[in-house]
Write a protein that holds these residues in place. Structure first.
Motif, PDB file in Angstrom:
ATOM      1  N   GLN A  48       0.839  -1.193   0.000  1.00 59.11           N
ATOM      2  CA  GLN A  48       0.000   0.000   0.000  1.00 59.11           C
ATOM      3  C   GLN A  48       0.878   1.248   0.000  1.00 59.11           C
ATOM      4  O   GLN A  48       1.932   1.276   0.626  1.00 59.11           O
ATOM      5  CB  GLN A  48      -0.903  -0.003   1.223  1.00 59.11           C
ATOM      6  CG  GLN A  48      -2.004   0.997   1.134  1.00 59.11           C
ATOM      7  CD  GLN A  48      -3.127   0.659   2.089  1.00 59.11           C
ATOM      8  OE1 GLN A  48      -2.978  -0.127   2.993  1.00 59.11           O
ATOM      9  NE2 GLN A  48      -4.257   1.271   1.886  1.00 59.11           N
ATOM     10  N   GLY A  49       0.432   2.254  -0.722  1.00 54.40           N
ATOM     11  CA  GLY A  49       1.191   3.487  -0.861  1.00 54.40           C
ATOM     12  C   GLY A  49       1.186   4.350   0.383  1.00 54.40           C
ATOM     13  O   GLY A  49       0.469   4.091   1.345  1.00 54.40           O
TER      14      GLY A  49
ATOM     15  N   HIS B 155      -1.823   5.541   2.601  1.00 52.34           N
ATOM     16  CA  HIS B 155      -2.870   4.646   2.072  1.00 52.34           C
ATOM     17  C   HIS B 155      -3.400   5.065   0.703  1.00 52.34           C
ATOM     18  O   HIS B 155      -4.529   4.744   0.346  1.00 52.34           O
ATOM     19  CB  HIS B 155      -4.014   4.497   3.074  1.00 52.34           C
ATOM     20  CG  HIS B 155      -3.562   3.985   4.405  1.00 52.34           C
ATOM     21  ND1 HIS B 155      -3.260   2.672   4.633  1.00 52.34           N
ATOM     22  CD2 HIS B 155      -3.306   4.632   5.571  1.00 52.34           C
ATOM     23  CE1 HIS B 155      -2.866   2.520   5.884  1.00 52.34           C
ATOM     24  NE2 HIS B 155      -2.883   3.702   6.476  1.00 52.34           N
ATOM     25  N   HIS B 156      -2.601   5.785  -0.072  1.00 54.20           N
ATOM     26  CA  HIS B 156      -2.987   6.169  -1.429  1.00 54.20           C
ATOM     27  C   HIS B 156      -2.349   5.191  -2.403  1.00 54.20           C
ATOM     28  O   HIS B 156      -1.132   5.079  -2.460  1.00 54.20           O
ATOM     29  CB  HIS B 156      -2.543   7.602  -1.752  1.00 54.20           C
ATOM     30  CG  HIS B 156      -3.236   8.643  -0.932  1.00 54.20           C
ATOM     31  ND1 HIS B 156      -4.556   8.984  -1.145  1.00 54.20           N
ATOM     32  CD2 HIS B 156      -2.823   9.396   0.105  1.00 54.20           C
ATOM     33  CE1 HIS B 156      -4.908   9.904  -0.272  1.00 54.20           C
ATOM     34  NE2 HIS B 156      -3.867  10.174   0.500  1.00 54.20           N
TER      35      HIS B 156
ATOM     36  N   ALA C 128      -2.201   1.228  -4.391  1.00 54.59           N
ATOM     37  CA  ALA C 128      -1.782  -0.099  -3.942  1.00 54.59           C
ATOM     38  C   ALA C 128      -1.340  -0.920  -5.149  1.00 54.59           C
ATOM     39  O   ALA C 128      -1.845  -0.713  -6.263  1.00 54.59           O
ATOM     40  CB  ALA C 128      -2.923  -0.804  -3.223  1.00 54.59           C
TER      41      ALA C 128
ATOM     42  N   ASN D 172      -1.040  -3.166 -10.637  1.00 56.23           N
ATOM     43  CA  ASN D 172      -1.492  -1.924 -10.012  1.00 56.23           C
ATOM     44  C   ASN D 172      -2.982  -2.053  -9.719  1.00 56.23           C
ATOM     45  O   ASN D 172      -3.817  -1.959 -10.606  1.00 56.23           O
ATOM     46  CB  ASN D 172      -1.222  -0.740 -10.930  1.00 56.23           C
ATOM     47  CG  ASN D 172      -1.562   0.573 -10.283  1.00 56.23           C
ATOM     48  OD1 ASN D 172      -2.110   0.618  -9.188  1.00 56.23           O
ATOM     49  ND2 ASN D 172      -1.245   1.654 -10.960  1.00 56.23           N
ATOM     50  N   THR D 173      -3.314  -2.271  -8.448  1.00 58.30           N
ATOM     51  CA  THR D 173      -4.723  -2.437  -8.073  1.00 58.30           C
ATOM     52  C   THR D 173      -5.378  -1.120  -7.691  1.00 58.30           C
ATOM     53  O   THR D 173      -6.588  -1.061  -7.549  1.00 58.30           O
ATOM     54  CB  THR D 173      -4.853  -3.413  -6.885  1.00 58.30           C
ATOM     55  OG1 THR D 173      -4.143  -2.901  -5.773  1.00 58.30           O
ATOM     56  CG2 THR D 173      -4.344  -4.781  -7.253  1.00 58.30           C
ATOM     57  N   ARG D 174      -4.593  -0.083  -7.491  1.00 57.69           N
ATOM     58  CA  ARG D 174      -5.028   1.252  -7.112  1.00 57.69           C
ATOM     59  C   ARG D 174      -5.642   1.311  -5.708  1.00 57.69           C
ATOM     60  O   ARG D 174      -5.497   2.281  -5.008  1.00 57.69           O
ATOM     61  CB  ARG D 174      -5.982   1.863  -8.120  1.00 57.69           C
ATOM     62  CG  ARG D 174      -5.387   1.960  -9.509  1.00 57.69           C
ATOM     63  CD  ARG D 174      -6.017   3.092 -10.289  1.00 57.69           C
ATOM     64  NE  ARG D 174      -5.623   3.052 -11.686  1.00 57.69           N
ATOM     65  CZ  ARG D 174      -4.474   3.486 -12.158  1.00 57.69           C
ATOM     66  NH1 ARG D 174      -3.583   3.973 -11.330  1.00 57.69           N
ATOM     67  NH2 ARG D 174      -4.194   3.420 -13.434  1.00 57.69           N
ATOM     68  N   HIS D 175      -6.376   0.265  -5.306  1.00 59.14           N
ATOM     69  CA  HIS D 175      -7.007   0.231  -3.984  1.00 59.14           C
ATOM     70  C   HIS D 175      -6.741  -1.129  -3.356  1.00 59.14           C
ATOM     71  O   HIS D 175      -6.656  -2.133  -4.041  1.00 59.14           O
ATOM     72  CB  HIS D 175      -8.518   0.447  -4.083  1.00 59.14           C
ATOM     73  CG  HIS D 175      -8.893   1.711  -4.778  1.00 59.14           C
ATOM     74  ND1 HIS D 175      -8.792   2.947  -4.167  1.00 59.14           N
ATOM     75  CD2 HIS D 175      -9.347   1.942  -6.023  1.00 59.14           C
ATOM     76  CE1 HIS D 175      -9.183   3.879  -5.020  1.00 59.14           C
ATOM     77  NE2 HIS D 175      -9.515   3.296  -6.156  1.00 59.14           N
ATOM     78  N   LYS D 176      -6.649  -1.145  -2.043  1.00 61.45           N
ATOM     79  CA  LYS D 176      -6.410  -2.394  -1.314  1.00 61.45           C
ATOM     80  C   LYS D 176      -7.750  -2.916  -0.782  1.00 61.45           C
ATOM     81  O   LYS D 176      -7.970  -3.037   0.407  1.00 61.45           O
ATOM     82  CB  LYS D 176      -5.424  -2.130  -0.175  1.00 61.45           C
ATOM     83  CG  LYS D 176      -4.925  -3.377   0.497  1.00 61.45           C
ATOM     84  CD  LYS D 176      -3.936  -3.028   1.588  1.00 61.45           C
ATOM     85  CE  LYS D 176      -3.678  -4.212   2.475  1.00 61.45           C
ATOM     86  NZ  LYS D 176      -2.844  -3.874   3.606  1.00 61.45           N
ATOM     87  N   THR D 177      -8.649  -3.208  -1.737  1.00 59.23           N
ATOM     88  CA  THR D 177      -9.959  -3.736  -1.360  1.00 59.23           C
ATOM     89  C   THR D 177     -10.121  -5.117  -1.978  1.00 59.23           C
ATOM     90  O   THR D 177      -9.454  -5.459  -2.961  1.00 59.23           O
ATOM     91  CB  THR D 177     -11.101  -2.840  -1.879  1.00 59.23           C
ATOM     92  OG1 THR D 177     -11.057  -2.832  -3.316  1.00 59.23           O
ATOM     93  CG2 THR D 177     -10.971  -1.420  -1.337  1.00 59.23           C
TER      94      THR D 177
ATOM     95  N   GLU E 161      -8.200  -8.230   2.173  1.00 54.32           N
ATOM     96  CA  GLU E 161      -8.365  -7.915   0.754  1.00 54.32           C
ATOM     97  C   GLU E 161      -8.415  -9.178  -0.111  1.00 54.32           C
ATOM     98  O   GLU E 161      -8.782  -9.118  -1.272  1.00 54.32           O
ATOM     99  CB  GLU E 161      -7.258  -6.961   0.276  1.00 54.32           C
ATOM    100  CG  GLU E 161      -5.871  -7.531   0.305  1.00 54.32           C
ATOM    101  CD  GLU E 161      -5.148  -7.344   1.633  1.00 54.32           C
ATOM    102  OE1 GLU E 161      -3.917  -7.495   1.633  1.00 54.32           O
ATOM    103  OE2 GLU E 161      -5.793  -7.054   2.663  1.00 54.32           O
TER     104      GLU E 161
END
Length: 85
Positions: free
Chosen positions: A2-3, A6-7, A9, A25-30, A60
C-alpha cells in the motif's frame, strides 16, 4: 503493498521456482480491486500456468473462493506462525 498515506496499492505475485515477479497496479487495497486484477490476469494466461496461489492473511483476499472456483486453481494462506527458512 500500500502506498504512502494509504494512497494507491499494488499486488505482487512471485513464482516460487523461477522467482519471476508480476506486479499489478490495483489502485485500492480492497477485496473487489484485488479480485478484479487477479481475475483479469488469470483470464488471459494459459489455463494451468498457475497451479496454486498462496495469499497472505489480509482481508483484501476475502474473494479467494471466487478466484479458486472460476479459474480452477488451488489456494492457500500463509502460516504466520511458521519459521522463516
Amino acid at each position: 503493498i500500500q502506498g504512502k498515506k494509504h494512497h494507491g496499492a499494488v499486488m505482487t505475485l512471485v513464482e516460487r521456482k523461477s522467482k519471476a515477479v508480476i506486479i499489478l497496479n490495483t489502485r485500492h487495497k480492497t477485496d473487489k480491486a484485488i479480485f478484479e486484477k487477479l481475475d483479469a490476469l488469470l483470464s488471459v494466461t494459459p489455463k494451468g500456468l498457475f497451479k496454486s496461489i498462496t495469499f497472505d492473511n489480509g482481508k483484501e483476499f476475502s474473494k479467494w473462493k471466487d478466484i479458486a472456483n472460476k479459474h480452477d486453481i488451488s489456494t492457500y494462506f500463509a502460516d504466520v506462525g511458521a519459521p522463516n527458512q
